[in-house]
Design an enzyme around this catalytic site. Sequence first.
Site, PDB file in Angstrom:
ATOM      1  N   LYS A 115      57.882  49.882  53.525  1.00  0.00           N
ATOM      2  CA  LYS A 115      57.387  48.993  54.587  1.00  0.00           C
ATOM      3  C   LYS A 115      58.145  49.173  55.897  1.00  0.00           C
ATOM      4  O   LYS A 115      57.569  49.009  56.964  1.00  0.00           O
ATOM      5  CB  LYS A 115      57.427  47.531  54.131  1.00  0.00           C
ATOM      6  CG  LYS A 115      56.376  47.227  53.068  1.00  0.00           C
ATOM      7  CD  LYS A 115      55.965  45.779  53.025  1.00  0.00           C
ATOM      8  CE  LYS A 115      54.771  45.623  52.089  1.00  0.00           C
ATOM      9  NZ  LYS A 115      54.285  44.266  51.950  1.00  0.00           N
ATOM     10  N   LYS A 208      47.625  53.114  48.534  1.00  0.00           N
ATOM     11  CA  LYS A 208      46.975  51.922  47.979  1.00  0.00           C
ATOM     12  C   LYS A 208      46.201  51.176  49.072  1.00  0.00           C
ATOM     13  O   LYS A 208      46.560  51.231  50.252  1.00  0.00           O
ATOM     14  CB  LYS A 208      47.970  51.012  47.274  1.00  0.00           C
ATOM     15  CG  LYS A 208      48.789  50.114  48.147  1.00  0.00           C
ATOM     16  CD  LYS A 208      49.442  49.006  47.309  1.00  0.00           C
ATOM     17  CE  LYS A 208      50.070  47.986  48.256  1.00  0.00           C
ATOM     18  NZ  LYS A 208      50.394  46.720  47.682  1.00  0.00           N
ATOM     19  N   LYS A 211      46.314  45.339  53.080  1.00  0.00           N
ATOM     20  CA  LYS A 211      45.869  44.481  54.194  1.00  0.00           C
ATOM     21  C   LYS A 211      46.330  45.039  55.530  1.00  0.00           C
ATOM     22  O   LYS A 211      45.658  44.888  56.535  1.00  0.00           O
ATOM     23  CB  LYS A 211      46.507  43.089  54.077  1.00  0.00           C
ATOM     24  CG  LYS A 211      46.090  42.289  52.904  1.00  0.00           C
ATOM     25  CD  LYS A 211      46.639  40.864  53.065  1.00  0.00           C
ATOM     26  CE  LYS A 211      47.005  40.266  51.734  1.00  0.00           C
ATOM     27  NZ  LYS A 211      48.394  40.502  51.343  1.00  0.00           N
TER      28      LYS A 211
HETATM   29  N1  AQP Z   1      45.598  48.072  46.228  1.00  0.00           N
HETATM   30  C1  AQP Z   1      45.924  47.165  45.305  1.00  0.00           C
HETATM   31  N2  AQP Z   1      45.505  47.323  44.027  1.00  0.00           N
HETATM   32  C2  AQP Z   1      45.815  46.403  43.091  1.00  0.00           C
HETATM   33  N3  AQP Z   1      46.534  45.287  43.348  1.00  0.00           N
HETATM   34  C3  AQP Z   1      46.965  45.088  44.600  1.00  0.00           C
HETATM   35  N4  AQP Z   1      47.680  44.105  45.192  1.00  0.00           N
HETATM   36  C4  AQP Z   1      47.846  44.376  46.501  1.00  0.00           C
HETATM   37  N5  AQP Z   1      47.232  45.541  46.804  1.00  0.00           N
HETATM   38  C5  AQP Z   1      46.677  46.013  45.645  1.00  0.00           C
HETATM   39  C6  AQP Z   1      48.189  42.936  44.479  1.00  0.00           C
HETATM   40  O1  AQP Z   1      47.824  41.780  45.220  1.00  0.00           O
HETATM   41  C7  AQP Z   1      48.844  40.807  45.062  1.00  0.00           C
HETATM   42  C8  AQP Z   1      49.152  40.185  46.382  1.00  0.00           C
HETATM   43  O2  AQP Z   1      49.734  41.103  47.218  1.00  0.00           O
HETATM   44  P1  AQP Z   1      50.559  40.610  48.453  1.00  0.00           P
HETATM   45  O3  AQP Z   1      49.667  40.127  49.494  1.00  0.00           O
HETATM   46  O4  AQP Z   1      51.603  39.631  48.064  1.00  0.00           O
HETATM   47  O5  AQP Z   1      51.341  41.874  48.923  1.00  0.00           O
HETATM   48  P2  AQP Z   1      51.047  43.377  48.853  1.00  0.00           P
HETATM   49  O6  AQP Z   1      51.120  43.866  47.458  1.00  0.00           O
HETATM   50  O7  AQP Z   1      52.027  43.996  49.800  1.00  0.00           O
HETATM   51  O8  AQP Z   1      49.545  43.480  49.344  1.00  0.00           O
HETATM   52  P3  AQP Z   1      48.960  44.300  50.555  1.00  0.00           P
HETATM   53  O9  AQP Z   1      47.518  44.086  50.590  1.00  0.00           O
HETATM   54  O10 AQP Z   1      49.437  45.713  50.510  1.00  0.00           O
HETATM   55  O11 AQP Z   1      49.570  43.542  51.790  1.00  0.00           O
HETATM   56  P4  AQP Z   1      50.436  44.066  52.977  1.00  0.00           P
HETATM   57  O12 AQP Z   1      49.630  45.165  53.620  1.00  0.00           O
HETATM   58  O13 AQP Z   1      50.628  42.868  53.859  1.00  0.00           O
HETATM   59  O14 AQP Z   1      51.726  44.567  52.395  1.00  0.00           O
HETATM   60  C9  AQP Z   1      50.041  41.470  44.395  1.00  0.00           C
HETATM   61  O15 AQP Z   1      50.092  41.034  43.039  1.00  0.00           O
HETATM   62  C10 AQP Z   1      49.716  42.933  44.453  1.00  0.00           C
HETATM   63  O16 AQP Z   1      50.210  43.631  43.306  1.00  0.00           O
END
Ligand code: AQP
Length: 345
Positions: A115, A208, A211
């Site tokens: 990140k 992956k 968001k």
């Molecule tokens: N691509 C993915 N496939 C499966 N599971 C996913 N999760 C996130 N992306 C995928 C799961 O969603 C939950 C919540 O995630 P989060 O918002 O706490 O943080 P993250 O994993 O960092 O999600 P993002 O979408 O990638 O957000 P940003 O871009 O802000 O960092 C978690 O249980 C995660 O495993």
Amino acid sequence: MTKIENRLFSGVQPTGDLHLGNYLGAIRRFAPMQDKFECIFCVVDMHAITVWQEPEALRQKTREVAAAYIATGVDPERSIIFNQSQVMQHAELAWVFNCVARIGWMNRMTQFKDKAGKNRENASLGLYAYPSLMAADILVYRATHVPVGDDQKQHLELTRDIAQKFNNDFNSQIVAEGFEDGQFFPQTEPLISGPAMRIMSLRDGSKKMSKSDPSEMSCIALMDDADKIAQKFKKAKTDPEPLPSEADGLDGRPEARNLVEIYAALSGMTPQDVLQEFGGQGFGAFKPALAELAVSKLSPISSEISRMLADPAELDGILRKGGERAAAHAEETMKHVREIVGFVS
Ligand code: AQP
């Protein structure tokens, strides 16, 4: 204080538009857990601000995540739904953990490296300390179980290390406080229900779905309408070959594998079953079928989220009430922590 046997904690960051990865990998698994666990579902807004968030957007996205929990079947009476910043004990315990965890442990966290990217010196201190706050989120409720995706396994390991070091460092105080076995914080177990899901970007099968991806076309947002979903799948990166009839045939074809796995997850089929149906066909036939399936599964959820977002006062009330219930549990833990650590209160 009674021993907690079956308490589950999970959270999602309100950092942007919720997407298919968040839904398939996390949120849709929450409602069934209510039958087996005492559940605490948090919107982790304090984690969100480890990277810059527009304040008004943060408020809106916090409500959207809470609405998504409810729209997918989490019952706010039965489970606790709240946003992290309403329960100050998370930050209080995180500070204690910052003093228990070692810098070497934090240096090994791969998510910080991912990140923070190349400009590490300019990342926030909060982003670096993120895993310590996550440990506090879990342990302030002395949660026994956490559903974890692939990407969070390392952080849960760290939570277990912090719990163990706290229990060791303060052993005699913990025993004096009435916890005869010295195990004040539990060794929280990862909960893997069903196959680990990792939904990949529609533009790059090696990244992956996320968001914070700057490309809007990489992600199916939970709130996308039918046209947008169809358009995004239509433009999804693929290769010129038809779909194979066997799952082995997806090796070396990450984008094709991703679409097949999305279809399988949404339909409740195995990837092999999907290939039995679509093997030999090109993406010109598969993509519209996938879009139709996604719309049929997501549109009832997005309609329900929109309905709830139209009444923010109602949602804020649910979060406030959940916050009060969560704070009562968290304070029970912190009363002991303050004594154990030696704070005068
Ligand atoms: N691509 C993915 N496939 C499966 N599971 C996913 N999760 C996130 N992306 C995928 C799961 O969603 C939950 C919540 O995630 P989060 O918002 O706490 O943080 P993250 O994993 O960092 O999600 P993002 O979408 O990638 O957000 P940003 O871009 O802000 O960092 C978690 O249980 C995660 O495993």
